[in-house]
Scaffold this motif. Sequence first.
Motif, mmCIF file in Angstrom:
data_model
loop_
_atom_site.group_PDB
_atom_site.id
_atom_site.type_symbol
_atom_site.label_atom_id
_atom_site.label_comp_id
_atom_site.label_asym_id
_atom_site.label_seq_id
_atom_site.Cartn_x
_atom_site.Cartn_y
_atom_site.Cartn_z
ATOM 1 N N MET A 1 0.850 -1.194 0.000
ATOM 2 C CA MET A 1 0.000 0.000 0.000
ATOM 3 C C MET A 1 0.882 1.238 0.000
ATOM 4 O O MET A 1 1.965 1.250 0.603
ATOM 5 C CB MET A 1 -0.966 0.008 1.183
ATOM 6 C CG MET A 1 -0.356 -0.047 2.550
ATOM 7 S SD MET A 1 -1.657 -0.100 3.829
ATOM 8 C CE MET A 1 -0.662 -0.427 5.300
ATOM 9 N N LEU B 1 0.705 5.204 0.940
ATOM 10 C CA LEU B 1 -0.157 6.117 1.678
ATOM 11 C C LEU B 1 0.620 7.296 2.235
ATOM 12 O O LEU B 1 1.836 7.235 2.431
ATOM 13 C CB LEU B 1 -0.892 5.374 2.802
ATOM 14 C CG LEU B 1 -0.093 4.592 3.842
ATOM 15 C CD1 LEU B 1 0.490 5.509 4.909
ATOM 16 C CD2 LEU B 1 -0.976 3.542 4.495
ATOM 17 N N THR B 2 -0.107 8.363 2.498
ATOM 18 C CA THR B 2 0.457 9.545 3.142
ATOM 19 C C THR B 2 0.381 9.365 4.651
ATOM 20 O O THR B 2 -0.657 8.996 5.190
ATOM 21 C CB THR B 2 -0.299 10.811 2.717
ATOM 22 O OG1 THR B 2 -0.180 10.975 1.302
ATOM 23 C CG2 THR B 2 0.263 12.049 3.398
ATOM 24 N N HIS C 1 -3.525 11.351 -2.705
ATOM 25 C CA HIS C 1 -3.564 10.250 -3.679
ATOM 26 C C HIS C 1 -2.234 10.079 -4.421
ATOM 27 O O HIS C 1 -2.177 10.142 -5.657
ATOM 28 C CB HIS C 1 -4.690 10.496 -4.688
ATOM 29 C CG HIS C 1 -5.188 9.225 -5.310
ATOM 30 N ND1 HIS C 1 -5.808 9.201 -6.555
ATOM 31 C CD2 HIS C 1 -5.173 7.940 -4.894
ATOM 32 C CE1 HIS C 1 -6.145 7.967 -6.849
ATOM 33 N NE2 HIS C 1 -5.774 7.186 -5.867
ATOM 34 N N GLU D 1 -10.943 2.702 2.271
ATOM 35 C CA GLU D 1 -10.329 3.732 3.100
ATOM 36 C C GLU D 1 -11.404 4.569 3.765
ATOM 37 O O GLU D 1 -12.218 5.188 3.095
ATOM 38 C CB GLU D 1 -9.412 4.642 2.295
ATOM 39 C CG GLU D 1 -8.771 5.727 3.179
ATOM 40 C CD GLU D 1 -7.885 6.699 2.429
ATOM 41 O OE1 GLU D 1 -6.819 6.269 1.954
ATOM 42 O OE2 GLU D 1 -8.268 7.885 2.305
ATOM 43 N N THR E 1 -11.367 7.600 5.276
ATOM 44 C CA THR E 1 -10.378 8.670 5.272
ATOM 45 C C THR E 1 -10.347 9.477 6.555
ATOM 46 O O THR E 1 -9.297 9.640 7.186
ATOM 47 C CB THR E 1 -10.647 9.607 4.075
ATOM 48 O OG1 THR E 1 -10.722 8.829 2.872
ATOM 49 C CG2 THR E 1 -9.548 10.633 3.938
ATOM 50 N N LEU F 1 -7.755 1.931 7.115
ATOM 51 C CA LEU F 1 -7.664 1.307 5.804
ATOM 52 C C LEU F 1 -7.826 -0.185 6.026
ATOM 53 O O LEU F 1 -7.207 -0.755 6.947
ATOM 54 C CB LEU F 1 -6.300 1.630 5.189
ATOM 55 C CG LEU F 1 -6.056 1.293 3.727
ATOM 56 C CD1 LEU F 1 -6.958 2.119 2.830
ATOM 57 C CD2 LEU F 1 -4.590 1.567 3.380
ATOM 58 N N LEU G 1 -6.263 9.878 6.756
ATOM 59 C CA LEU G 1 -5.530 9.430 5.577
ATOM 60 C C LEU G 1 -5.799 10.380 4.412
ATOM 61 O O LEU G 1 -6.591 11.319 4.539
ATOM 62 C CB LEU G 1 -5.931 7.995 5.235
ATOM 63 C CG LEU G 1 -5.475 6.936 6.258
ATOM 64 C CD1 LEU G 1 -6.186 5.612 6.021
ATOM 65 C CD2 LEU G 1 -3.962 6.752 6.210
ATOM 66 N N SER H 1 -5.305 6.465 -0.047
ATOM 67 C CA SER H 1 -4.248 5.466 -0.177
ATOM 68 C C SER H 1 -4.467 4.634 -1.442
ATOM 69 O O SER H 1 -5.560 4.594 -1.994
ATOM 70 C CB SER H 1 -4.239 4.571 1.064
ATOM 71 O OG SER H 1 -4.202 5.358 2.240
#
Length: 441
Positions: A91, A93-94, A152, A385, A387, A392, A417, A420
């Motif tokens: 995955m 992701l931020t 994203h 997700e 968010t 997730l 999130l 992701s």
Amino acid sequence: MFWPVPLWLLMLAIMMGLVVAIIFGALVLRPPKQKMAQEAVLGLANVPFVLKKTFRNPTQVARPDVDGPYEPRAQGLWRNPDQPFVDNGYMLLTAFDETLKRPVVRLIRLSDGTVIHQYAPDIQAMVRRSTFSSALIDLRRDRNTGLHLMMHPLLMPDGGLVIHDSSPLTRYDVCGRLEWMIDGIFHHSAELDEDGNIWASFRYPQAKIPDVGPLFNDEAIMKVSPEGQILHTERVADILDANDMGWLWRTRPYTDDPFHLNDVQPVLRSGPYWQKGDLFLSLRNLSVVMLYRPATGKVIWWKAGPWAMQHDVSIVDDHRISIFDNHWRVAYPEGAVDGVNRVAVYDFDTNTVSYPLAGVMEKLHVHTRAQGRATPLSNGDSMIEETEQGRLMRLSLDGTIRWLYTAATPEMHRLQLRWSRYIDPVSNSGAITLAKDAKCN
């Protein structure tokens, strides 16, 4: 300073101040058409932001904390111990790095939760290069390194990233060095088509639609080459008007955000109901999902609801699509989820909508007012997700929770999130290897 003031004079001053404030507010919402007067009004309205920018800490950081009540949980990946299933994917992701005190992007191996590469892009390089001006956002004020939340992130074949955050669209190499950027306001999704081009959601810094306010969100779809060349741009308003659909927004009360384009999903392979090169578009504030063919300028299909204020349309197979249905009870001003979110699956063969994950999403109380993602996976599972709640999860059609990832601080404060992405280990093997083996200072 100490002269007595009659009460009637004080009340008159207050009333006059309110009248002036109302008139000024109306002018900001609908600025005068004369350019000098318009600039004067908007310049005066921007004074508080200029003062904030002048006196704020230039290294200000925004940790994306979850709003409202939540169950404290440790950050990381939980895998279902009752299932033999092993996820060989990754995955992207931020996350928020507590040591660096800034948002970063992490590529995480799902079989064991290991971070195999962390990206810390040079955001200031983007800010320095940008020249656009807009009442919607000020990059120097709103998007320094600590405030850029990288929406994203898109993994590229060389192991680098394409990112944005209501900011220019930027490509960074695997070590976070800026390679190219397209100036302007890009937001929500970024997706690759079959030819490796990027389809993104774009917002004009100044609206091109006449007779709207300075904060009007004039949206467009944009196609960009891997080298950063703009290949195609079309305004959402023009697409709707050309297909006799302008009434969907023009007949509603005025709002600065009538469309809220949040997903541009390219069709990679032709099927009975679409062709390679078509696009699925999600217009949240109209609760509309549509299939658009840029080659002809035609909307092939569209549907408003039963989803409400949805996000993230994805192709399931050759006749079905899935939609993350935020399932709002009311639309304005801020909206409220009616119970829990849903994943709506629309079947073109039967013109029906089903909710195959309803039970497990109810059990987990998946509840994000805005944002949200639902990614169909090759074996029939979905990655969801949540968010705004920082969760997730991979869910099977029979309601099994394969794994669950929680974004949080070491003190178990939950973090939001930022859309992701599931990274397939086969089709992205080259990019994964380059990222894992990168030697960055």
